[in-house]
Design an enzyme around this catalytic site. Sequence first.
Site, PDB file in Angstrom:
ATOM      1  N   PRO A 101      46.139 -27.149 -12.755  1.00 21.05           N
ATOM      2  CA  PRO A 101      45.835 -28.338 -13.452  1.00 21.05           C
ATOM      3  C   PRO A 101      44.415 -28.124 -13.961  1.00 21.05           C
ATOM      4  CG  PRO A 101      46.245 -28.328 -10.806  1.00 21.05           C
ATOM      5  CD  PRO A 101      46.296 -26.859 -11.340  1.00 21.05           C
ATOM      6  N   GLU A 102      44.305 -28.657 -15.218  1.00 24.48           N
ATOM      7  CA  GLU A 102      42.860 -28.704 -15.963  1.00 24.48           C
ATOM      8  C   GLU A 102      42.418 -30.353 -15.833  1.00 24.48           C
ATOM      9  OE1 GLU A 102      43.376 -26.541 -19.509  1.00 24.48           O
ATOM     10  OE2 GLU A 102      45.010 -25.595 -18.856  1.00 24.48           O
ATOM     11  N   LYS A 155      37.223 -28.941 -12.083  1.00 21.22           N
ATOM     12  CA  LYS A 155      38.368 -28.989 -11.433  1.00 21.22           C
ATOM     13  C   LYS A 155      38.770 -29.472 -10.065  1.00 21.22           C
ATOM     14  CE  LYS A 155      40.056 -25.518 -14.963  1.00 21.22           C
ATOM     15  NZ  LYS A 155      40.450 -24.242 -15.095  1.00 21.22           N
ATOM     16  N   ARG A 206      52.369 -21.690  -4.097  1.00 20.53           N
ATOM     17  CA  ARG A 206      51.836 -20.397  -4.065  1.00 20.53           C
ATOM     18  C   ARG A 206      50.470 -20.269  -3.215  1.00 20.53           C
ATOM     19  NH1 ARG A 206      51.197 -18.570 -10.206  1.00 20.53           N
ATOM     20  NH2 ARG A 206      50.806 -16.568  -9.340  1.00 20.53           N
ATOM     21  N   ARG A 253      25.765 -17.311 -27.312  1.00 23.83           N
ATOM     22  CA  ARG A 253      26.879 -16.349 -26.682  1.00 23.83           C
ATOM     23  C   ARG A 253      27.702 -15.480 -27.557  1.00 23.83           C
ATOM     24  NH1 ARG A 253      27.946 -17.097 -21.162  1.00 23.83           N
ATOM     25  NH2 ARG A 253      26.894 -18.922 -20.415  1.00 23.83           N
ATOM     26  N   ARG A 294      46.812 -13.192 -18.684  1.00 21.68           N
ATOM     27  CA  ARG A 294      47.576 -14.200 -19.166  1.00 21.68           C
ATOM     28  C   ARG A 294      47.774 -14.086 -20.486  1.00 21.68           C
ATOM     29  NH1 ARG A 294      43.662 -19.026 -17.021  1.00 21.68           N
ATOM     30  NH2 ARG A 294      41.934 -18.031 -17.014  1.00 21.68           N
TER      31      ARG A 294
END
Length: 290
Positions: A2-3, A62, A129, A170, A280
């Site tokens: 979930p974001e 989150k 999970r 950055r 990912r």
Amino acid sequence: MPELPEVETTKKDLSKKTILEKVKGCWVGLPNRTFIRSDFKKRDYSEIIKGGKIENVYRKGKNIIIDLSNGVSILMHQKISGHILFGKWQYDSGKWISKDKLLAQKINSFIYFIIFLTNGNMIALSDPRKFFKVEFWKKEDLEESQAIKELGPDALEIDLKRLQGLLGKRKQGIKKLLLNQSFISGIGNIYSDEMLWDAAISPFRKANSLKEDETKKLFKSMRKILKESLRYKGDSTSDYRLITGEEGSYQKRHKVYQRDGEKCPRNDGGIIKREKFGNRSLRYCPICQK
Ligand SMILES: [Zn+2]
């Protein structure tokens, strides 16, 4: 995972159902994912929260936090596959069973934590999970939580100037940076792919190489994509569900996420490409994302 749009939807819906309701206690199915963090006199989960009225339900990054009138804050992080549900369950032969059709679906039946309200309703956490985390804090200590302390500005609250300032310093790739919760909080794999496509920026660009108009575009796309998903009640590609057990519908609006091999919606001849990204994947269009 979930974001921001999913957690924000959960927060909104849960607020409507639970504000001013009184807590009777809780059931802890996984003590190794449920932590008493502050120095409470009582050391029993239920005893700590019992009698408190739900005063506030809010989101930090989150995380979802429930503030009780007895000074206790319950922090919940749904991690990779968790989601919060609201309804009624009965304990039967070692399992929590709901008579509600949606809540009884397999995806909603991995219940490992429940808060009982005095009106008979329950707030439950389902997580196939088992990576979720629940923390019990005294409200005044909550800022000490690692989950809160390290959060960067919220993706829906940050303004353009601050984003420009942060990016300029950055050297990392922009995709990686968007996923870093201490840089900016709330964005995960789905929305970073979607907002970079929307802004036509390559996920591999270094953050400090973005020109002023590109940062502006990214800022606009970030707000646009997150707000659009909020309107569709989040993304149920994976395990996320609304507190009723229903699916959100943003997954039907993806332009690149899990659209590998399809034509770019800009019709620029590009085919959406999937590439390994850490543990990912990321998706992008090699033609329009520069
Ligand atoms: Zn394209």
